[in-house]
Design an enzyme around this catalytic site. Structure first.
Site, mmCIF file in Angstrom:
data_model
loop_
_atom_site.group_PDB
_atom_site.id
_atom_site.type_symbol
_atom_site.label_atom_id
_atom_site.label_comp_id
_atom_site.label_asym_id
_atom_site.label_seq_id
_atom_site.Cartn_x
_atom_site.Cartn_y
_atom_site.Cartn_z
ATOM 1 N N TYR A 169 0.795 -1.235 0.000
ATOM 2 C CA TYR A 169 0.000 0.000 0.000
ATOM 3 C C TYR A 169 0.821 1.274 0.000
ATOM 4 O O TYR A 169 0.270 2.373 -0.026
ATOM 5 C CB TYR A 169 -0.940 -0.011 1.220
ATOM 6 C CG TYR A 169 -1.887 -1.191 1.212
ATOM 7 C CD1 TYR A 169 -1.720 -2.255 2.102
ATOM 8 C CD2 TYR A 169 -2.914 -1.270 0.291
ATOM 9 C CE1 TYR A 169 -2.570 -3.348 2.074
ATOM 10 C CE2 TYR A 169 -3.777 -2.374 0.262
ATOM 11 C CZ TYR A 169 -3.597 -3.399 1.153
ATOM 12 O OH TYR A 169 -4.431 -4.492 1.139
ATOM 13 N N HIS A 200 -9.056 0.878 -5.695
ATOM 14 C CA HIS A 200 -8.171 0.064 -4.842
ATOM 15 C C HIS A 200 -6.740 0.521 -5.071
ATOM 16 O O HIS A 200 -6.310 0.684 -6.228
ATOM 17 C CB HIS A 200 -8.291 -1.422 -5.188
ATOM 18 C CG HIS A 200 -9.674 -1.975 -4.998
ATOM 19 N ND1 HIS A 200 -10.174 -2.314 -3.759
ATOM 20 C CD2 HIS A 200 -10.665 -2.203 -5.881
ATOM 21 C CE1 HIS A 200 -11.408 -2.748 -3.896
ATOM 22 N NE2 HIS A 200 -11.736 -2.680 -5.172
ATOM 23 N N ILE A 201 -5.999 0.702 -4.015
ATOM 24 C CA ILE A 201 -4.598 1.117 -4.130
ATOM 25 C C ILE A 201 -3.810 0.050 -4.897
ATOM 26 O O ILE A 201 -3.035 0.345 -5.808
ATOM 27 C CB ILE A 201 -3.999 1.333 -2.719
ATOM 28 C CG1 ILE A 201 -4.680 2.532 -2.036
ATOM 29 C CG2 ILE A 201 -2.483 1.499 -2.789
ATOM 30 C CD1 ILE A 201 -4.370 2.673 -0.557
HETATM 31 C C1 DHK Z 1 -7.514 -2.383 0.438
HETATM 32 C C2 DHK Z 1 -7.826 -3.394 1.298
HETATM 33 O O1 DHK Z 1 -7.910 -3.196 2.595
HETATM 34 C C3 DHK Z 1 -7.984 -4.781 0.827
HETATM 35 O O2 DHK Z 1 -8.952 -5.500 1.563
HETATM 36 C C4 DHK Z 1 -8.347 -4.782 -0.645
HETATM 37 C C5 DHK Z 1 -7.595 -2.534 -1.019
HETATM 38 C C6 DHK Z 1 -7.384 -3.933 -1.423
HETATM 39 C C7 DHK Z 1 -6.665 -1.584 -1.724
HETATM 40 O O3 DHK Z 1 -5.810 -2.033 -2.526
HETATM 41 O O4 DHK Z 1 -6.807 -0.369 -1.487
HETATM 42 O O5 DHK Z 1 -8.366 -6.032 -1.122
#
Ligand code: DHK
Length: 146
Positions: A25, A100-101
């Site tokens: 992330y 989604h990031i």
């Molecule tokens: C963020 C989350 O918390 C995960 O549960 C997803 C998403 C992905 C993201 O990539 O921002 O699967």
């Protein structure tokens, strides 16, 4: 340009961005992401929210139904199993960008099938934290195009 606010909604665990699995992330914090979104929105008001609670996300979608022009939503873990969130989003008449990031399709199987994608106008996944302002600008274009 509509001066109704756009909503940028964030689901569970995103309050931990910056420290949460940085290899996936990145290290950008949610506060920094909020600042990027507000800069991208210019004069358009932004309601930027995050909660770890499904019902809170549902309530914010209801607020957007009544007052908002568009929604960027990172439902995070709620993407994959939340019927209540899907049902709320179905009521929203404006554009919805699911964000989604990470590229969820390159990750574990549990992240591959988003229910939110069944109602989203568009899906952005894999651009990293700097994708949020991209999503905001794309949403504003959708709102302007009507
Ligand atoms: C963020 C989350 O918390 C995960 O549960 C997803 C998403 C992905 C993201 O990539 O921002 O699967």
């Amino acid at each position: 340009m509509s001066m109704k606010p756009i909503f940028v909604l964030n689901g569970p665990n995103l309050n931990r961005l910056g420290k949460r699995e940085p290899q996936i992330y990145g290290t950008t914090t949610l506060a920094e992401i909020e600042a990027m979104c507000r800069e991208a929105a210019g004069d358009t008001p932004v309601r930027f929210r995050q909660s770890n609670a499904e019902h809170q996300l549902v309530d914010w979608v209801h607020e957007a139904i009544d007052e908002g022009s568009g929604i960027v939503i990172n439902p995070a873990g709620l993407s994959f199993r939340s019927i209540p969130l899907l049902d709320a989003l179905k009521m929203f008449a404006g554009p919805i960008i699911e964000f989604h990031i990470s590229n969820i399709h390159r990750r574990e199987e549990i992240y591959h099938h988003s229910l939110v994608s069944k109602v989203a106008t568009a899906v952005i996944a894999g651009l990293g934290p700097k994708g949020y302002p991209v999503a905001v600008r794309a949403l504003m274009n959708m709102v302007e195009d009507g």
